[in-house]
Design a protein around this motif. Structure first.
Motif, PDB file in Angstrom:
ATOM      1  N   ILE A 158      25.886  -3.043  30.912  1.00  0.00           N
ATOM      2  CA  ILE A 158      25.732  -1.608  31.148  1.00  0.00           C
ATOM      3  C   ILE A 158      26.435  -1.309  32.464  1.00  0.00           C
ATOM      4  CG2 ILE A 158      24.095   0.240  31.663  1.00  0.00           C
ATOM      5  CD1 ILE A 158      22.089  -1.208  29.852  1.00  0.00           C
ATOM      6  N   PRO A 159      27.460  -0.464  32.442  1.00  0.00           N
ATOM      7  CA  PRO A 159      28.217  -0.237  33.670  1.00  0.00           C
ATOM      8  C   PRO A 159      27.426   0.600  34.675  1.00  0.00           C
ATOM      9  CG  PRO A 159      28.987   1.243  31.961  1.00  0.00           C
ATOM     10  CD  PRO A 159      27.941   0.368  31.328  1.00  0.00           C
ATOM     11  N   ALA A 160      27.628   0.316  35.955  1.00  0.00           N
ATOM     12  CA  ALA A 160      27.017   1.106  37.027  1.00  0.00           C
ATOM     13  C   ALA A 160      27.968   1.034  38.203  1.00  0.00           C
ATOM     14  CB  ALA A 160      25.644   0.543  37.396  1.00  0.00           C
ATOM     15  N   VAL A 161      28.375   2.158  38.713  1.00  0.00           N
ATOM     16  CA  VAL A 161      29.402   2.142  39.760  1.00  0.00           C
ATOM     17  C   VAL A 161      28.862   2.581  41.106  1.00  0.00           C
ATOM     18  CG1 VAL A 161      30.307   4.441  39.177  1.00  0.00           C
ATOM     19  CG2 VAL A 161      31.792   2.778  40.292  1.00  0.00           C
ATOM     20  N   GLY A 162      27.906   3.496  41.124  1.00  0.00           N
ATOM     21  CA  GLY A 162      27.382   3.985  42.395  1.00  0.00           C
ATOM     22  C   GLY A 162      28.498   4.518  43.279  1.00  0.00           C
ATOM     23  N   GLY A 163      28.430   4.172  44.563  1.00  0.00           N
ATOM     24  CA  GLY A 163      29.425   4.669  45.510  1.00  0.00           C
ATOM     25  C   GLY A 163      30.594   3.731  45.725  1.00  0.00           C
ATOM     26  N   ASP A 173      29.082  -6.273  26.850  1.00  0.00           N
ATOM     27  CA  ASP A 173      27.690  -5.853  26.632  1.00  0.00           C
ATOM     28  C   ASP A 173      27.011  -5.397  27.925  1.00  0.00           C
ATOM     29  OD1 ASP A 173      27.755  -8.353  27.758  1.00  0.00           O
ATOM     30  OD2 ASP A 173      25.907  -9.022  26.778  1.00  0.00           O
ATOM     31  N   ALA A 181      21.080   2.599  51.096  1.00  0.00           N
ATOM     32  CA  ALA A 181      21.687   2.726  49.776  1.00  0.00           C
ATOM     33  C   ALA A 181      21.198   1.639  48.823  1.00  0.00           C
ATOM     34  CB  ALA A 181      23.207   2.695  49.884  1.00  0.00           C
ATOM     35  N   MET A 195      33.464   3.031  44.294  1.00  0.00           N
ATOM     36  CA  MET A 195      34.848   3.522  44.244  1.00  0.00           C
ATOM     37  C   MET A 195      35.150   4.472  45.400  1.00  0.00           C
ATOM     38  SD  MET A 195      35.664   4.044  40.224  1.00  0.00           S
ATOM     39  CE  MET A 195      35.634   2.617  39.124  1.00  0.00           C
ATOM     40  N   ASP A 196      34.159   5.233  45.818  1.00  0.00           N
ATOM     41  CA  ASP A 196      34.343   6.142  46.945  1.00  0.00           C
ATOM     42  C   ASP A 196      34.485   5.365  48.247  1.00  0.00           C
ATOM     43  OD1 ASP A 196      33.557   8.840  45.501  1.00  0.00           O
ATOM     44  OD2 ASP A 196      32.034   7.384  44.957  1.00  0.00           O
ATOM     45  N   TRP A 244      32.881  -3.841  40.899  1.00  0.00           N
ATOM     46  CA  TRP A 244      31.791  -3.045  40.320  1.00  0.00           C
ATOM     47  C   TRP A 244      31.403  -3.465  38.909  1.00  0.00           C
ATOM     48  CZ3 TRP A 244      31.943   0.645  36.202  1.00  0.00           C
ATOM     49  CH2 TRP A 244      33.208   0.837  35.618  1.00  0.00           C
ATOM     50  N   HIS A 245      32.255  -4.205  38.214  1.00  0.00           N
ATOM     51  CA  HIS A 245      32.026  -4.416  36.790  1.00  0.00           C
ATOM     52  C   HIS A 245      32.687  -5.739  36.412  1.00  0.00           C
ATOM     53  CE1 HIS A 245      31.329  -3.575  32.688  1.00  0.00           C
ATOM     54  NE2 HIS A 245      32.155  -2.588  32.464  1.00  0.00           N
ATOM     55  N   LEU A 260      39.174  -2.662  38.002  1.00  0.00           N
ATOM     56  CA  LEU A 260      39.408  -2.303  39.399  1.00  0.00           C
ATOM     57  C   LEU A 260      38.393  -1.282  39.918  1.00  0.00           C
ATOM     58  CD1 LEU A 260      43.291  -1.953  39.591  1.00  0.00           C
ATOM     59  CD2 LEU A 260      41.851  -3.824  40.455  1.00  0.00           C
ATOM     60  N   THR A 261      38.122  -1.405  41.209  1.00  0.00           N
ATOM     61  CA  THR A 261      37.323  -0.408  41.924  1.00  0.00           C
ATOM     62  C   THR A 261      38.244   0.561  42.649  1.00  0.00           C
ATOM     63  OG1 THR A 261      35.678  -2.137  42.282  1.00  0.00           O
ATOM     64  CG2 THR A 261      35.436  -0.120  43.576  1.00  0.00           C
ATOM     65  N   GLY A 262      39.328   0.008  43.201  1.00  0.00           N
ATOM     66  CA  GLY A 262      40.301   0.836  43.906  1.00  0.00           C
ATOM     67  C   GLY A 262      41.601   0.074  44.056  1.00  0.00           C
TER      68      GLY A 262
END
Lengths: 225, 212
Positions: B125-130, B123, B70, B132-133, B117-118, B164-166
């Motif tokens: 750029i958000p990116a979350v990928g997997g 300013d 990943a 939260m899962d 994740w963030h 939060l992520t979860g």
């Protein structure tokens, strides 16, 4: 006789219209249909919505589509990468809209479209900013977020081999989004390394049945059938 | 006081992973846990891009860019390993089939909320990928992190201030100076490095910590 094999990448994407939504398989470079994307750039369609895991990195694939300013919106899980400069610049300039979707929700929403579901309740993202404003429901003590299917006009997919009915097998982790995107688009176009005779693929190991595939095109050099 | 470095921490996490576990190791430091899993036990590593039974990095001449993890690094597949598409991969998580997930974090709350994740910077750029899962899917989520930020703020907190992520998803937090169980009852210290005391941990974190 049904033959979904088309002669060239250009022919495969010839009917792509401005404003189209396009699913693009791949996780990083693995499974990314770079040659089909090149054909889309040459074909000229613009104002596109791209649905993919990433928003392009380096200079090829989705990044090349970005560089050519053909993309209006990206629906993806992980746009920011070490070499995502073409996306980054256009996003910061407000030229490209981003819908950020957790990777598993992206997969589930694509699957929902392919399976004909009206919506799904997913636990992923509950209580986070990515679920803000969305309907939620508690089911058996667990919290879920209502998410809608993601449909597309086209899916561009890379597979290892296909026959003329469009049955597909993939290679290693290049499979990633291919099978689910093939199911979710109105028109699924697949680039393959190898085209084989009908019957050469073991029915027990076909991953994507041909019902989900509209066009197959061989990567160069074109194999002879 | 003997702080644990990344390798020592990875080795310590590996000790808590039993034979037969289906495990996802997050990008970054958690990946190092794989180096310390016992070779004589069957532990199944999942990579969310579509691989179960993931093996170590290949020799340079055997690199295959269609066999990556990943983090997009080349890996190998063990005998008995399998490939699958993203729908199945995330069903493995969301459906509760993954036993343990090891993740990094910006912050973890004493009740197990995760922020990883963030940074919340406007300013960015958000990116979350997997992320939260993974956070809500695995039966046990282990976090591996330094207890303090570079500027000395505790990353174990009463309430996360980062996005939060979860919610209530982390069960155990492995840090360089102590290991904590977190959950509905708050944070409990289950292990400390030599020379660390409960009072010092309370001072560092500003939390009402108890020993488990």
């Amino acid at each position: 006789m049904i033959n979904k094999i088309v002669a060239s990448m250009a022919e495969a994407v010839a009917d792509m219209q401005d404003g189209a939504s396009i699913m693009i398989s791949g996780f990083g470079d693995a499974g990314a249909p770079a040659e089909l994307i090149e054909a889309v750039i040459a074909q000229g369609a613009t104002d596109l919505t791209i649905i993919s895991n990433n928003a392009g990195a380096g200079e090829t694939g989705i990044a090349a589509l970005m560089r050519a300013n053909r993309v209006r919106k990206v629906i993806c899980s992980f746009p920011r990468q070490a070499a995502s400069h073409h996306f980054d610049a256009r996003y910061r300039a407000g030229e490209v809209e981003l819908e950020l979707v957790p990777q598993g929700n992206l997969a589930a929403r694509i699957q929902a479209a392919g399976a004909g579901l009206g919506a799904i309740f997913t636990p992923t993202g509950y209580g986070t900013m990515l679920a803000q404003g969305k309907e939620t429901r508690e089911i058996d003590g667990r919290h879920y977020v209502l998410e809608y299917p993601i449909h597309a006009d086209f899916a561009l997919v890379k597979a290892r081999a296909a026959d003329r009915w469009g049955n597909l097998v993939y290679r290693k982790v290049a499979r990633n989004f291919g099978p689910i995107m093939a199911m979710a688009a109105k028109t699924t176009i697949v680039q393959v390394a190898e085209i084989v005779e009908l019957g050469a693929l073991d029915p027990e190991t076909i991953v994507t049945p041909g019902i989900f595939v509209d066009r197959v095109v061989a990567m160069q050099p074109a194999p002879t059938v | 006081m003997q702080r644990m470095d990344r390798n020592a921490l990875a080795a310590r996490v590996a000790r808590d992973i039993p034979e037969g576990a289906y495990v996802n190791l997050g990008i970054g430091a958690p990946t190092m846990v794989a180096n310390f899993l016992p070779k004589d036990k069957d532990i199944f590593l999942q990579s969310e891009n579509g691989l179960l039974g993931m093996g170590p990095a290949p020799e340079p001449e055997d690199i295959d860019w269609e066999l990556i993890n990943a983090g997009k690094q080349p890996v190998t597949i063990l005998p008995g390993g399998s490939y699958f598409h993203h729908g199945d991969s995330f069903a493995m998580m969301r459906g509760g089939h993954i036993d343990i997930c090891v993740l990094g974090a910006f912050q973890v709350s004493i009740h197990g909320d995760l922020a990883n994740w963030h940074t919340g910077a406007p300013d960015a750029i958000p990116a979350v990928g997997g992320a939260m899962d993974l956070a809500i899917g695995a039966r046990d989520v282990f976090v591996m992190m330094d207890l303090l930020t570079k500027s000395g703020e505790s990353k174990l907190v009463r309430q996360c201030t980062y996005p939060l992520t979860g919610l209530a998803c982390v069960s155990r937090v492995y840090t360089d100076v102590a290991i904590f169980d977190v959950g509905p009852d708050g944070a409990h210290v289950i292990e400390m490095v030599e020379g660390m005391t409960l009072d010092t941990l309370r001072a560092l974190t500003g939390l009402e910590l108890t020993e488990a």
